[in-house]
Write a protein that holds these residues in place. Structure first.
Motif, short mmCIF file in Angstrom:
data_model
loop_
_atom_site.label_atom_id
_atom_site.label_comp_id
_atom_site.label_asym_id
_atom_site.label_seq_id
_atom_site.Cartn_x
_atom_site.Cartn_y
_atom_site.Cartn_z
N ILE A 44 -6.10 17.25 -42.36
CA ILE A 44 -6.30 16.53 -41.22
C ILE A 44 -5.64 15.48 -40.60
O ILE A 44 -5.26 14.24 -41.21
N VAL A 49 -7.16 19.83 -37.65
CA VAL A 49 -6.92 20.13 -38.78
C VAL A 49 -5.36 21.38 -38.64
O VAL A 49 -5.61 22.42 -38.25
N ALA A 62 -15.21 21.83 -39.12
CA ALA A 62 -14.57 20.28 -38.25
C ALA A 62 -15.37 19.63 -38.19
O ALA A 62 -16.00 19.99 -36.95
N ASP A 104 -11.67 12.54 -44.12
CA ASP A 104 -10.61 12.19 -43.75
C ASP A 104 -11.10 10.47 -43.54
O ASP A 104 -11.89 9.88 -43.22
#
Length: 415
Positions: A44, A49, A62, A104
């Motif tokens: 990420i 991505v 995502a 992330d």
């Protein structure tokens, strides 16, 4: 098209991602060691991505911090995402039910410029949004839907076969019965890897405040000039008082009252002066509204902030207000019309040293001068504020826009 998301998109899909994280522990690498499944390898990078190896995965989602998401339904692009929006997590899945989730931890990053931007009632889609392909959707089976804060949707594009070079990029707004509605999100689908982009409008959140369900609408009685406004209206359904801020909210038990008789609700109240209003969550149709007293002018507007009744010649009130001692000169440009409000009280009225000029091309330029804490200039504005700049002086300043405080940067970014 994929199933449309629930309205609490962010919470729904974050919960889904959390389940995916558990699945990654129990069925990801473990399954890879026992039944031949291979875990995907990806990174990420703030808004993107990047996938080194999809492994056994054939789909992915995502999820972004603002509730937007990008779905890859069946494919293996080298990258996907949404420029200008920060990814919180991505979940990969294969056709056997195995999932792998990557979160992330570095969400304090610069995602760059947005490729999909919004005003309250308009979405602009640019080619840079489509990181999963070298170009952008055009000669594909593609679809664009707008979703509005009142819970309705409108299909804007449904392409099959060769199309114009612009494809599905462009500007979208509600039309027909949806004209003027506030956009909650734009949803874009194309059939390369069966990708869906669901991008939320950051301006929509303020229109959802106070609402419990999609069936409710916020109704606001706002003062447009100096002076009191006494009012009464009836609703075929329930009504409850809502508070949005210190200056925007009804006061049952004070000077506002809500009474019910059978299925009909009667509301009476008093408000007035620019930037102050009474707000209600309404669960049915307004069957009658009247001003019962007071000399002020008012604006009555509903959920999507379309004008229902208006005794003032403009729809938005913009005040440039100094927040400390000192002076400030400023300029701003509006794609529409502007007039000075000279009856906003001794501290907020526009004066002779403030100038409104018609540029002759559909835009209006405003220049003004104010200073000292709490003093400012007020304007009635129709249209988007496209530019705002300080031209002189050092005093700190904020923008009061329909009763909400904005910095100059926030005001222009919203439009």
């Amino acid at each position: 098209m994929s199933e449309r998301p629930l309205r609490n998109t962010r919470r729904t899909f974050l919960a889904s991602s959390a389940l995916g994280a558990l699945s990654a522990v129990t069925t990801g690498p473990t399954a890879g060691a026992t039944d031949g499944t291979t875990e995907p390898t990806a990174t990420i990078e703030c808004s993107t991505v990047s996938v080194d190896d999809w492994g056994s995965a054939r789909s992915a989602r995502a999820v972004f911090g603002d509730g937007s998401f990008v779905d890859v339904g069946d494919g293996a692009p080298g990258a996907f995402g949404a420029p200008g929006r920060v990814i919180e997590s991505v979940t990969f899945a294969d056709f056997d039910g195995n999932e792998w989730t990557l979160t992330d931890d570095g969400t304090d990053c610069d995602p760059g410029e947005k490729s999909v931007t919004f005003t309250d009632s308009r979405a602009t889609v640019r080619p840079g949004q489509f990181l999963e392909m070298d170009g952008y959707p055009g000669t594909l089976v593609s679809q664009v839907d707008l979703h509005f804060v009142d819970g309705t949707s409108q299909e804007k594009v449904h392409l099959e076969g060769p199309q114009s070079p612009d494809g599905i990029t462009g500007v979208y707004r509600g039309t027909g019965e949806h004209a003027g509605k506030v956009v909650e999100a734009v949803e874009i689908f194309h059939d390369i890897d069966y990708v869906t982009h669901y991008v939320r409008n950051p301006a929509a959140e303020k229109y959802l405040l106070g609402k419990d369900t999609c069936g409710e609408r916020l109704v606001e009685v706002m003062g447009a000039t100096e002076g009191a406004v006494d009012y009464e209206f009836t609703v075929d359904g329930p009504v409850r008082a809502v508070t949005l801020s210190d200056g925007r909210g009804a006061s049952p038990g004070g000077n506002d009252a809500v009474s019910t008789s059978g299925d009909t609700t009667t509301v009476s109240g008093s408000t007035g002066n620019p930037g102050y209003s009474d707000v209600y969550a309404v669960g049915g149709s307004i069957t009658d509204f009247s001003q019962t007293g007071g000399s002020g002018e008012y604006v009555l507007r509903e959920a999507e902030w379309r004008i229902v009744a208006d005794t003032a010649p403009a729809t938005d009130l913009l005040a440039v207000v100094a927040t400390e001692q000192g002076e400030v000169a400023y300029e701003f440009v509006v794609d529409g019309t502007v007039r000075k409000v000279t009856n906003a009280g001794p501290k907020r009225s526009a004066g002779a040293n403030d100038e409104v000029v018609d540029d002759g091309d559909g835009t209006v330029s405003v220049s003004g001068f104010t200073g000292n804490a709490g003093y400012g200039d007020t304007y009635a504005v129709t249209g988007d504020v496209t530019d705002f700049a300080r031209t002189d002086g050092s005093a700190a300043v904020h923008i009061d826009y329909n009763g909400r405080e904005r910095t100059p940067e926030e005001l222009v970014a919203e439009h």
